[in-house]
Design an enzyme around this catalytic site. Sequence first.
Site: not given
Length: 471
Positions: A242, A245, A61, A63, A216, A251
Amino acid sequence: MCEKQDQAWLEDSLEKNDEEVFKIIRKEKERQRSGLELIASENFASAAVLQALGSCLNNKYSEGYPGVRYYGGAEHIDELERLCQKRAREVFKLDADKWSVNVQPYSGSPANFAVFTAIVQPHGRIMGLDLPDGGHLTHGFMTDKKKVSATSIFFESMPYKVHQDTGYIDYDRLAENAKLFKPKVIIAGVSCYSRHLDYKRMREIADENNAYLMADMAHISGLVAAGIVPSPFEHCDIVTTTTHKTLRGPRSGMIFCRKGVRKVTAAGKEEMYNLEKPINEAVFPGLQGGPHNHAIGGVAVALKQAMTEEFIADQKQTIANARHMAKLLLDRGFNVVTGGTDNHLMLVNLKNKGTDGNRADKTLEAIGIACNKNSCPGDTSALRPSGLRLGTPALTSRGFKEQDFDKVVHLIDRAVQLTLDIQNSLEPKAPFKDFKDKLYKDPKFVEEVKALKGEVSAFASRFPMPGLPTL
């Protein structure tokens, strides 16, 4: 000794620990290996990327951001995230003094929503390419009956369109509507559009309306990294993407934004960008919790791979394959929207063939060819779109060259003919359910599907598949 034995089960393989999940994954691996993946937004991640995804990075973790974490023990995570940011700027040839990058978005949709949250504010205005014309859900899609995307729920959206006869974006109409609508953000981004975007023209339109220009580039980021399509960074204020692709990573998502002077006013005063802090705060703590460090590790690996000659060669081959495929389809009488492609995908309108994307897509799936049904310019029903979206990244990653797509298009053509044969055996307005019953249950068509699927499998299985050997 006893304690060690008690925890030994945590070292068991997936196959031993959960045979059901293991078998499902193996079946999916075989589907990918023995089928033809033509979904334009899909690709095969490398073994190295998958190893990073399956590493101990998943356990941590963290954050916050490098140097400012809410959890201890993040020193190596800081190192990793900074490395990923450094590589992101290197890949796209960006000056660290002029561009910030956030590599924490979980994917492209959260990245886009974070940008809107940061700079548009509730009920602020955005303009994106309409979904039926090749845009993406997150660019503000809505219908006359429903606000479909959360973007359209929380922000006011007005789409721009393509010319219905040519399929090319109507920039003149965009300019006219932008003057009326006065958006805060204009989105230069697509989900199913096969031509280069005119970023320069869109920059001019944005400037005329004091709007931010956001690209985008989710679909084309790998092509941009390879330097073989126009880069959005020259003209845009913000760029999202992203990473799975054409970039061929895990992902995940990234947000780039400009820093420094935005413009100089008529009075000679410098107006500075104020994007980095609001966008970072929108990602965390605004919309997300702890970053997915295993994904950031995978992105870092993919970005390093994107700076190799092998990657650039693959991206060039991706476009060469797409252009060849589009030509083959045109030669067989298919209506390829815009008459071809500049990138990795194409949109095929099946109206002139006498069928639609819904039915053809289902037939192609049955024989082992994965693509997706897609709206075409002029369509009025999302439930029965006219087209198919086809893309070449995944098969290019398996080593397909232009000549291999001769066989791919031949198989597509036969599947469309099978679709027509099934339709012709039904009443003209028979529901989709009747079509599927014929496809999967009628002995005559079941045999034809079986034969075609065997042919697809035999052909596809000749090509290697990137990734881990077992899973």
